[in-house]
Enzyme design. Structure first.
Site, mmCIF file in Angstrom:
data_model
loop_
_atom_site.group_PDB
_atom_site.id
_atom_site.type_symbol
_atom_site.label_atom_id
_atom_site.label_comp_id
_atom_site.label_asym_id
_atom_site.label_seq_id
_atom_site.Cartn_x
_atom_site.Cartn_y
_atom_site.Cartn_z
ATOM 1 C CG HIS A 1 44.912 42.179 37.458
ATOM 2 N ND1 HIS A 1 44.578 42.216 36.148
ATOM 3 C CD2 HIS A 1 44.908 40.800 37.669
ATOM 4 C CE1 HIS A 1 44.695 41.118 35.605
ATOM 5 N NE2 HIS A 1 45.056 40.160 36.292
ATOM 6 C CG ASN B 1 44.941 48.498 37.034
ATOM 7 O OD1 ASN B 1 43.847 48.887 36.760
ATOM 8 N ND2 ASN B 1 45.317 47.388 36.792
HETATM 9 C C1 GRF Z 1 37.022 44.836 36.969
HETATM 10 O O1 GRF Z 1 37.077 43.607 36.853
HETATM 11 C C2 GRF Z 1 38.460 45.735 37.386
HETATM 12 O O2 GRF Z 1 39.072 44.423 37.913
HETATM 13 C C3 GRF Z 1 39.199 45.173 35.859
HETATM 14 O O3 GRF Z 1 38.425 46.022 34.976
HETATM 15 C C4 GRF Z 1 36.793 45.678 35.751
HETATM 16 C C5 GRF Z 1 36.265 46.857 35.591
HETATM 17 O O4 GRF Z 1 34.677 46.488 35.802
HETATM 18 N N1 GRF Z 1 40.143 46.283 36.114
HETATM 19 P P1 GRF Z 1 33.680 47.948 35.935
HETATM 20 O O5 GRF Z 1 33.735 48.455 34.604
HETATM 21 O O6 GRF Z 1 34.305 48.734 37.056
HETATM 22 O O7 GRF Z 1 32.301 47.253 36.386
#
Ligand code: GRF
Length: 186
Positions: free
Chosen positions: A103, A101
């Site tokens: 974050h 994942n």
């Molecule tokens: C990102 O900020 C990621 O860190 C978090 O969710 C967001 C996803 O953004 N887990 P996107 O949909 O890839 O633009």
């Protein structure tokens, strides 16, 4: 051929970067994109790239249905890229050290239930911290809790708005997520 499966709930800008990064790669492919939102932008990105786009309901996620669908993809790596539900224990157990994942902060700070998107950047902005960043980590049955694989930082002046922090973090995500995935698969 190494197979990546992506889970996302939203726009999918990270998924788009990952798909683009591996396009034309003879060793690695994005085999499918899964989403709990049937109207998520990430599913359109998958379709436009000829990649299986699979929407599912919360019940299907928690009833073993999604586990069967994921197993059918025979993934070497499962990538959560903006997936907002807690990953069920049965899928975590079925793919040990194969689920990661990203974050949008420097865990263990600003993680856990409810800490996603602008909630994270607001907490960082209000903290006055001199830096923020991203964390890529293995997924276990808790939110934002598994072993950390990679972190990248960015300095903050303490005067940035949440939106400015969000842009700074997104740039780090887009720069590093595809290459961290590539290193994990090699
Ligand atoms: C990102 O900020 C990621 O860190 C978090 O969710 C967001 C996803 O953004 N887990 P996107 O949909 O890839 O633009």
């Amino acid at each position: 051929m190494k197979r990546i499966v992506i889970f996302a709930s939203g726009a999918g800008s990270n998924a788009a970067k990952i798909i683009a990064h591996f396009a034309g790669n003879s060793q690695v492919e994005v085999a499918a994109v899964f989403s709990n939102k049937s109207d998520a932008g990430v599913l359109d990105i998958a379709r436009k790239n000829g990649i299986a786009a699979i929407a599912f309901t919360r019940d299907e996620l928690n009833s073993g249905t999604v586990l069967s669908l994921v197993e059918a993809q025979k993934p070497d790596l499962i990538v959560l890229a903006g997936f907002l539900l807690k990953f069920p224990a049965d899928i975590v157990a079925a793919f040990p050290r194969k689920i990661i994942n990203i974050h949008p902060a420097l865990l263990p700070k600003y993680g856990g239930k409810g800490m996603f998107g602008m909630n994270v950047h607001r907490a960082v902005s209000e903290s006055g911290d001199a830096k923020t960043g991203i964390t890529i980590h293995y997924v276990d049955e808790h939110y934002d809790n598994g072993d950390i694989i990679f972190q990248a930082e960015a300095e903050l002046s303490g005067r940035e708005s949440c939106e400015e922090i969000s842009k700074i973090v997104q740039k780090l995500e887009h720069t590093h997520f595809p290459t961290v995935i590539e290193k994990l698969l090699n």
